[in-house]
Design an enzyme around this catalytic site. Structure first.
Site, mmCIF file in Angstrom:
data_model
loop_
_atom_site.group_PDB
_atom_site.id
_atom_site.type_symbol
_atom_site.label_atom_id
_atom_site.label_comp_id
_atom_site.label_asym_id
_atom_site.label_seq_id
_atom_site.Cartn_x
_atom_site.Cartn_y
_atom_site.Cartn_z
ATOM 1 N N LYS A 195 91.042 22.073 -11.821
ATOM 2 C CA LYS A 195 91.484 20.768 -12.345
ATOM 3 C C LYS A 195 92.680 20.945 -13.300
ATOM 4 C CE LYS A 195 88.173 19.100 -9.869
ATOM 5 N NZ LYS A 195 86.849 18.624 -10.182
HETATM 6 C C1 LIG Z 1 85.455 18.362 -9.547
HETATM 7 C C2 LIG Z 1 84.935 16.996 -9.373
HETATM 8 C C3 LIG Z 1 83.678 16.591 -9.844
HETATM 9 C C4 LIG Z 1 82.682 17.556 -10.399
HETATM 10 O O1 LIG Z 1 83.170 18.295 -11.442
HETATM 11 P P1 LIG Z 1 82.320 19.510 -12.037
HETATM 12 O O2 LIG Z 1 82.883 19.655 -13.410
HETATM 13 O O3 LIG Z 1 82.616 20.686 -11.158
HETATM 14 O O4 LIG Z 1 80.888 19.138 -12.025
HETATM 15 C C5 LIG Z 1 83.327 15.267 -9.748
HETATM 16 N N1 LIG Z 1 84.142 14.364 -9.187
HETATM 17 C C6 LIG Z 1 85.340 14.715 -8.674
HETATM 18 C C7 LIG Z 1 86.210 13.668 -8.087
HETATM 19 C C8 LIG Z 1 85.752 16.039 -8.738
HETATM 20 O O5 LIG Z 1 86.926 16.391 -8.192
#
Ligand SMILES: *Cc1c(COP(=O)(O)O)cnc(C)c1O
Length: 408
Positions: A195
């Site tokens: 991210k």
């Molecule tokens: C990455 C992601 C999540 C989950 O994130 P985590 O921190 O890995 O639990 C939820 N929603 C979206 C749209 C994502 O891309």
């Protein structure tokens, strides 16, 4: 054959950007008195709240847990329906199933690839109690329109901004930050390494609502209350069972251990300080790709809802849509060809309603969200992260352009 992913020349589709400052910040946390439940967490929360303009920011162990906590805090009940976008990671829908609610999907807008307000309205039923719009690739859905629709019908709005940390949009001439605008009751962010900024694993919830914030804080840590002014007692008046003291804690709700550590928040604070540079880099790479691919008739670059958002978006992904039959390659073949040149790509996302568990549990299937299904067939996410240099971006551009029909 394909280049190994560990090769120094390999460009993954997403990657963290960690520097010596980040490493030093984590080392300081490790040498401090608190590895968890300490001052790095509260500092990270208040700095994040300031960045977004939110009244409250609550850090947790990941965004999936954050989404779960939002539905619990909103008191969504078993059997209630929760509508999200099919073009997302599993968590945006799974969180509803965690609590026995029914995850459901409305189709996406063909330009932004986000939950479409018109489709949401058409899919509405009386049992819908929450809507979870996802800011796909970093671009927010039409939050003012979605919020007006949901609130008029008594549903809560939880924005899954896992892709959109540091971003924002323009509404009626004014800039709003994701996490700090009035068209979401709660907003969730992810700090997974792919991210826009990372804590290893981690998540954040922002809200302007005191009651929701208090519920989320309680449920983040076992539903345990330590504030003596809020104690309810053990059901006895007088006698030794009624005595309270410095040891006393009370469980007021069935909570979880969804805490984040000070080690992670030290990294988060260091990353947050660099977020403006990260988002700027991501916008620059997006502009270069958009320009370089604008003349390819078999490729569509990411569309935006409104041009004035361009300077405010925080791109997590750069996903193009490719007409694979026109270039005479399957997506697998195109990915392999790029990989041979050290370029990693990914397919984001398989529509969630087509996953076997969703089909078996809720009877969903192909045809439910045709625009999301058509998007999936054409989608390819190219390398997008702030560590890409100009030469790296040029390499990606050349390799993608060489997928043109008639090229060797
Ligand atoms: C990455 C992601 C999540 C989950 O994130 P985590 O921190 O890995 O639990 C939820 N929603 C979206 C749209 C994502 O891309």
């Amino acid at each position: 054959m394909s280049a190994p992913t560990s090769s120094p020349d390999f460009l993954p589709y997403g990657r963290q950007a960690i520097d010596e400052e980040d490493i030093a910040a984590v080392s300081r946390a490790l040498r401090s008195d608190f590895l968890t439940s300490g001052p790095e967490i509260t500092a990270f929360e208040s700095e994040f709240a300031a960045m977004t303009g939110a009244k409250h920011a609550i850090a947790v162990n990941n965004a999936t847990a954050a989404l779960h906590l939002c539905l619990l805090a909103a008191e969504i009940q078993p059997g209630d329906r929760v509508i999200t976008s099919p073009n997302t990671f599993l968590s945006s829908a799974n969180c509803a199933a965690f609590i026995g609610a029914v995850p459901d999907f409305a189709d996406i807008d063909p330009v932004t690839r986000n939950l479409d307000a018109g489709a949401l309205e058409a899919a509405w039923t009386d049992d819908v109690k929450a809507v979870i719009p996802v800011a796909y690739a970093g671009q927010p859905a039409d939050m003012p329109r979605i919020a007006a629709l949901a609130r008029a019908r008594g549903a809560v709005v939880i924005e899954d901004a896992s892709h959109a940390t540091g971003g924002g949009f323009v509404h009626e001439g004014k800039e709003w930050k994701t996490g700090g605008h009035p068209w979401a009751d709660m907003t969730v962010f992810s700090f997974h390494p792919v991210k826009t900024m990372t804590t290893g694993e981690g998540g954040m919830i922002t809200t302007g609502d005191d009651r929701l914030a208090a519920a989320i804080r309680l449920l983040r840590s076992h539903g345990v209350e330590r504030d003596a002014s809020l104690f309810q007692g053990l059901g006895v008046s007088g006698g030794p069972l009624a005595e309270t003291g410095p040891w006393t804690y009370e469980m007021h709700a069935l909570g979880y251990n969804y805490r984040i550590t000070d080690i992670q928040c030290a990294l988060g604070r260091s990353q947050l300080a660099k977020l403006p540079r990260f988002t700027e880099e991501r916008r620059r790479i997006t502009a270069r790709y958009n320009e370089a691919f604008s003349d390819l008739p078999w490729l569509a670059t990411p569309g935006v809802r409104q041009e004035e958002d361009r300077e405010h978006l925080s791109w997590h992904l750069y996903t193009v849509e490719i007409d694979f039959p026109v270039i005479g390659l399957s997506r697998t073949e195109a990915m392999a060809r790029l990989r041979e040149q050290g370029i990693g790509t990914q397919v984001l996302y398989i529509p969630v309603h087509l996953q076997p568990w969703y089909r078996q549990t809720y009877g969903y299937g192909p045809g439910k969200c045709p625009i999301a299904e058509a998007f999936y067939v054409r989608a390819l996410s190219l390398p997008m992260h702030p560590s890409l240099g100009d030469d790296d971006v040029s390499r990606v551009i050349t390799a993608v352009r060489n997928l043109s029909p008639g090229q060797p």
